[in-house]
Motif scaffolding. Structure first.
Motif, PDB file in Angstrom:
ATOM      1  N   PRO A 134      12.676  15.693  -9.154  1.00  0.00           N
ATOM      2  CA  PRO A 134      12.945  14.308  -8.766  1.00  0.00           C
ATOM      3  C   PRO A 134      13.772  14.278  -7.484  1.00  0.00           C
ATOM      4  O   PRO A 134      14.740  15.047  -7.342  1.00  0.00           O
ATOM      5  CB  PRO A 134      13.741  13.753  -9.955  1.00  0.00           C
ATOM      6  N   ALA A 135      13.385  13.421  -6.549  1.00  0.00           N
ATOM      7  CA  ALA A 135      14.059  13.366  -5.253  1.00  0.00           C
ATOM      8  C   ALA A 135      13.835  12.008  -4.619  1.00  0.00           C
ATOM      9  O   ALA A 135      12.876  11.300  -4.946  1.00  0.00           O
ATOM     10  CB  ALA A 135      13.521  14.462  -4.331  1.00  0.00           C
ATOM     11  N   PHE A 136      14.710  11.658  -3.687  1.00  0.00           N
ATOM     12  CA  PHE A 136      14.449  10.511  -2.832  1.00  0.00           C
ATOM     13  C   PHE A 136      13.487  10.985  -1.750  1.00  0.00           C
ATOM     14  O   PHE A 136      13.825  11.832  -0.934  1.00  0.00           O
ATOM     15  CB  PHE A 136      15.742   9.981  -2.205  1.00  0.00           C
ATOM     16  N   VAL A 137      12.285  10.438  -1.771  1.00  0.00           N
ATOM     17  CA  VAL A 137      11.244  10.845  -0.827  1.00  0.00           C
ATOM     18  C   VAL A 137      11.340   9.966   0.416  1.00  0.00           C
ATOM     19  O   VAL A 137      11.552   8.751   0.314  1.00  0.00           O
ATOM     20  CB  VAL A 137       9.842  10.706  -1.470  1.00  0.00           C
ATOM     21  N   SER A 138      11.197  10.580   1.576  1.00  0.00           N
ATOM     22  CA  SER A 138      11.235   9.829   2.836  1.00  0.00           C
ATOM     23  C   SER A 138      10.325   8.609   2.738  1.00  0.00           C
ATOM     24  O   SER A 138       9.205   8.692   2.228  1.00  0.00           O
ATOM     25  CB  SER A 138      10.789  10.716   3.996  1.00  0.00           C
ATOM     26  N   ALA A 139      10.803   7.488   3.262  1.00  0.00           N
ATOM     27  CA  ALA A 139      10.146   6.201   3.040  1.00  0.00           C
ATOM     28  C   ALA A 139       8.714   6.146   3.562  1.00  0.00           C
ATOM     29  O   ALA A 139       7.819   5.628   2.886  1.00  0.00           O
ATOM     30  CB  ALA A 139      10.980   5.085   3.667  1.00  0.00           C
ATOM     31  N   THR A 140       8.472   6.670   4.765  1.00  0.00           N
ATOM     32  CA  THR A 140       7.126   6.560   5.324  1.00  0.00           C
ATOM     33  C   THR A 140       6.111   7.409   4.553  1.00  0.00           C
ATOM     34  O   THR A 140       5.042   6.900   4.184  1.00  0.00           O
ATOM     35  CB  THR A 140       7.120   6.915   6.825  1.00  0.00           C
ATOM     36  N   PRO A 141       6.398   8.697   4.272  1.00  0.00           N
ATOM     37  CA  PRO A 141       5.451   9.469   3.457  1.00  0.00           C
ATOM     38  C   PRO A 141       5.200   8.855   2.080  1.00  0.00           C
ATOM     39  O   PRO A 141       4.052   8.790   1.629  1.00  0.00           O
ATOM     40  CB  PRO A 141       6.130  10.840   3.329  1.00  0.00           C
ATOM     41  N   PHE A 142       6.265   8.382   1.431  1.00  0.00           N
ATOM     42  CA  PHE A 142       6.081   7.741   0.126  1.00  0.00           C
ATOM     43  C   PHE A 142       5.188   6.516   0.251  1.00  0.00           C
ATOM     44  O   PHE A 142       4.288   6.290  -0.556  1.00  0.00           O
ATOM     45  CB  PHE A 142       7.435   7.330  -0.471  1.00  0.00           C
ATOM     46  N   GLY A 143       5.434   5.713   1.297  1.00  0.00           N
ATOM     47  CA  GLY A 143       4.639   4.500   1.505  1.00  0.00           C
ATOM     48  C   GLY A 143       3.177   4.801   1.747  1.00  0.00           C
ATOM     49  O   GLY A 143       2.293   4.078   1.257  1.00  0.00           O
ATOM     50  N   ILE A 144       2.892   5.873   2.488  1.00  0.00           N
ATOM     51  CA  ILE A 144       1.500   6.253   2.760  1.00  0.00           C
ATOM     52  C   ILE A 144       0.785   6.645   1.475  1.00  0.00           C
ATOM     53  O   ILE A 144      -0.333   6.191   1.199  1.00  0.00           O
ATOM     54  CB  ILE A 144       1.450   7.411   3.779  1.00  0.00           C
ATOM     55  N   VAL A 145       1.437   7.466   0.671  1.00  0.00           N
ATOM     56  CA  VAL A 145       0.831   7.902  -0.598  1.00  0.00           C
ATOM     57  C   VAL A 145       0.605   6.704  -1.516  1.00  0.00           C
ATOM     58  O   VAL A 145      -0.441   6.592  -2.174  1.00  0.00           O
ATOM     59  CB  VAL A 145       1.710   8.970  -1.283  1.00  0.00           C
ATOM     60  N   GLU A 146       1.556   5.795  -1.534  1.00  0.00           N
ATOM     61  CA  GLU A 146       1.431   4.597  -2.376  1.00  0.00           C
ATOM     62  C   GLU A 146       0.250   3.742  -1.923  1.00  0.00           C
ATOM     63  O   GLU A 146      -0.508   3.206  -2.757  1.00  0.00           O
ATOM     64  CB  GLU A 146       2.729   3.795  -2.329  1.00  0.00           C
ATOM     65  N   LEU A 147       0.077   3.592  -0.615  1.00  0.00           N
ATOM     66  CA  LEU A 147      -1.070   2.842  -0.091  1.00  0.00           C
ATOM     67  C   LEU A 147      -2.383   3.464  -0.550  1.00  0.00           C
ATOM     68  O   LEU A 147      -3.300   2.757  -1.003  1.00  0.00           O
ATOM     69  CB  LEU A 147      -1.039   2.816   1.435  1.00  0.00           C
ATOM     70  N   LEU A 148      -2.505   4.762  -0.403  1.00  0.00           N
ATOM     71  CA  LEU A 148      -3.743   5.446  -0.802  1.00  0.00           C
ATOM     72  C   LEU A 148      -4.004   5.264  -2.296  1.00  0.00           C
ATOM     73  O   LEU A 148      -5.143   5.007  -2.715  1.00  0.00           O
ATOM     74  CB  LEU A 148      -3.664   6.933  -0.453  1.00  0.00           C
ATOM     75  N   ASN A 149      -2.952   5.383  -3.088  1.00  0.00           N
ATOM     76  CA  ASN A 149      -3.102   5.236  -4.538  1.00  0.00           C
ATOM     77  C   ASN A 149      -3.538   3.821  -4.914  1.00  0.00           C
ATOM     78  O   ASN A 149      -4.434   3.631  -5.746  1.00  0.00           O
ATOM     79  CB  ASN A 149      -1.791   5.567  -5.250  1.00  0.00           C
ATOM     80  N   ARG A 150      -2.923   2.823  -4.291  1.00  0.00           N
ATOM     81  CA  ARG A 150      -3.206   1.433  -4.665  1.00  0.00           C
ATOM     82  C   ARG A 150      -4.561   0.957  -4.158  1.00  0.00           C
ATOM     83  O   ARG A 150      -5.091  -0.029  -4.654  1.00  0.00           O
ATOM     84  CB  ARG A 150      -2.075   0.524  -4.184  1.00  0.00           C
ATOM     85  N   TYR A 151      -5.116   1.646  -3.174  1.00  0.00           N
ATOM     86  CA  TYR A 151      -6.472   1.345  -2.722  1.00  0.00           C
ATOM     87  C   TYR A 151      -7.501   2.287  -3.355  1.00  0.00           C
ATOM     88  O   TYR A 151      -8.662   2.300  -2.950  1.00  0.00           O
ATOM     89  CB  TYR A 151      -6.556   1.390  -1.194  1.00  0.00           C
ATOM     90  N   ASN A 152      -7.041   3.046  -4.349  1.00  0.00           N
ATOM     91  CA  ASN A 152      -7.915   3.959  -5.099  1.00  0.00           C
ATOM     92  C   ASN A 152      -8.683   4.908  -4.178  1.00  0.00           C
ATOM     93  O   ASN A 152      -9.868   5.198  -4.406  1.00  0.00           O
ATOM     94  CB  ASN A 152      -8.899   3.169  -5.976  1.00  0.00           C
ATOM     95  N   VAL A 153      -8.007   5.380  -3.145  1.00  0.00           N
ATOM     96  CA  VAL A 153      -8.617   6.360  -2.249  1.00  0.00           C
ATOM     97  C   VAL A 153      -8.610   7.720  -2.941  1.00  0.00           C
ATOM     98  O   VAL A 153      -7.557   8.204  -3.361  1.00  0.00           O
ATOM     99  CB  VAL A 153      -7.853   6.438  -0.912  1.00  0.00           C
ATOM    100  N   GLU A 154      -9.768   8.317  -3.070  1.00  0.00           N
ATOM    101  CA  GLU A 154      -9.875   9.634  -3.713  1.00  0.00           C
ATOM    102  C   GLU A 154      -9.247  10.692  -2.815  1.00  0.00           C
ATOM    103  O   GLU A 154      -9.610  10.834  -1.645  1.00  0.00           O
ATOM    104  CB  GLU A 154     -11.345   9.981  -3.968  1.00  0.00           C
ATOM    105  N   THR A 155      -8.278  11.431  -3.354  1.00  0.00           N
ATOM    106  CA  THR A 155      -7.602  12.480  -2.583  1.00  0.00           C
ATOM    107  C   THR A 155      -7.895  13.884  -3.105  1.00  0.00           C
ATOM    108  O   THR A 155      -7.826  14.852  -2.343  1.00  0.00           O
ATOM    109  CB  THR A 155      -6.074  12.259  -2.588  1.00  0.00           C
ATOM    110  N   SER A 156      -8.217  13.990  -4.371  1.00  0.00           N
ATOM    111  CA  SER A 156      -8.386  15.311  -4.986  1.00  0.00           C
ATOM    112  C   SER A 156      -9.514  16.103  -4.325  1.00  0.00           C
ATOM    113  O   SER A 156     -10.648  15.623  -4.204  1.00  0.00           O
ATOM    114  CB  SER A 156      -8.674  15.174  -6.481  1.00  0.00           C
ATOM    115  N   GLY A 157      -9.174  17.299  -3.849  1.00  0.00           N
ATOM    116  CA  GLY A 157     -10.162  18.174  -3.220  1.00  0.00           C
ATOM    117  C   GLY A 157     -10.518  17.808  -1.795  1.00  0.00           C
ATOM    118  O   GLY A 157     -11.358  18.467  -1.176  1.00  0.00           O
ATOM    119  N   LYS A 158      -9.897  16.773  -1.255  1.00  0.00           N
ATOM    120  CA  LYS A 158     -10.232  16.318   0.099  1.00  0.00           C
ATOM    121  C   LYS A 158      -9.446  17.102   1.156  1.00  0.00           C
ATOM    122  O   LYS A 158      -8.345  17.591   0.904  1.00  0.00           O
ATOM    123  CB  LYS A 158      -9.930  14.823   0.256  1.00  0.00           C
ATOM    124  N   ASN A 159     -10.032  17.183   2.345  1.00  0.00           N
ATOM    125  CA  ASN A 159      -9.336  17.785   3.482  1.00  0.00           C
ATOM    126  C   ASN A 159      -8.494  16.721   4.163  1.00  0.00           C
ATOM    127  O   ASN A 159      -9.018  15.705   4.625  1.00  0.00           O
ATOM    128  CB  ASN A 159     -10.339  18.365   4.488  1.00  0.00           C
TER     129      ASN A 159
END
Length: 291
Positions: A134-159
């Motif tokens: 558990p950690a405080f994650v830098s705001a911009t990286p966390f925000g990017i991952v959250e955006l991808l998750n909330r738009y259901n962007v498939e990340t598994s196995g992707k380049n």
């Protein structure tokens, strides 16, 4: 092509945070308190901090702003950091970057108590994130991952190709995208990378965080890619009242038609960076990271 609307997602997250804060107060809990330290009068920093204060009001946080002039000494700034570290009413605080040249940014970052480091810049928080604690994650990286998750962007196995290797965006994002929650194969590129255009064309998910306006052109993006534009460079413009406009790292009109998803500038990653800071402050106030 679908536009990833950071404003919309950030507004949803604000509502979620506000509801949690209201419940916390109903149960007799402490009101989360975020402080910001601003040195000098940089236009971008002034604007960003002003937004942070408004954001705090919107979700029911307390906020404080500590101002110093450009000529503040490093010792004076470090003394204020120590004071904030020991103020029990303040759950988290940030020192707005950049700082004047005579002040060592890293020394100031390392002086912040990791338990109050809601920017997620302290080496302890970065280290905890790297090994999956558990950690405080830098705001911009966390925000990017959250955006991808909330738009259901498939990340598994992707380049995933990240253009930019800063300690604030590129490096921490590369760790997050490669962890089990996202399962990407990640390449971090930069200004010295050979065959950069070819490498970018191999990306299923391309993140532009190099700080160079409209650097990524249409010929650098493969058909159907997901493109995340982190760039926010101010350029002069005679078409706006302010005399400037924000440009991203992506030449939007060329790149967008080739994408499955793309973030705009403004209105993409920027609002998520701000709301992610609120997210971290709530975690700090409720002792979710350091128990």
């Amino acid at each position: 092509m679908e536009l990833i609307d950071g404003k919309k997602v950030a507004a949803e997250m604000k509502q979620e945070i506000a509801a949690k804060v209201a419940k916390l107060k109903e149960q007799g809990g402490k009101t989360p308190h975020l402080a910001a330290v601003l040195v000098g009068h940089d236009g971008g920093s002034e604007t960003y901090v002003a937004y942070k204060i408004k954001d705090c009001e919107a979700v029911g946080f307390k906020s404080s702003l500590v101002r110093f002039e450009d000529d503040v000494t490093e010792e004076e700034l470090l003394a204020k950091v120590d004071e904030l570290n020991n103020d029990d009413d303040i759950d988290g605080f940030i020192v707005q970057l950049p700082l004047p040249a005579h002040i060592n940014d890293q020394k100031v970052i390392e002086a912040i108590n990791p338990k109050k480091d809601v920017d997620g810049f302290h080496p302890e928080n970065l280290g905890r994130m790297v090994i999956g604690m558990p950690a405080f994650v830098s705001a911009t990286p966390f925000g990017i991952v959250e955006l991808l998750n909330r738009y259901n962007v498939e990340t598994s196995g992707k380049n995933c190709v990240i253009v930019g290797r800063s300690n604030i965006v590129g490096r921490p994002l590369s760790i997050l995208m490669s962890q089990k929650a996202n399962n990407c194969t990640v390449t971090v590129a930069h200004s010295r990378t050979k065959n950069l255009e070819e490498l970018c064309r191999s990306a299923d998910i391309l993140v532009a965080a190099i700080g160079s306006p409209e650097f990524v052109k249409g010929n650098m993006v493969k058909e159907g890619a997901v493109v995340v534009d982190v760039g926010t460079t101010r350029v002069k413009s005679d078409k706006t009242k302010s005399g400037w406009k924000l440009k991203g790292d992506v030449l939007f009109d060329e790149v967008a038609p080739r994408c499955s998803f793309i973030t705009p500038v403004p209105g993409g990653v920027g609002p998520m960076t701000r709301v992610s800071l609120l997210h971290n402050t709530l975690l700090a106030a409720t002792n979710q990271i350091y128990r």
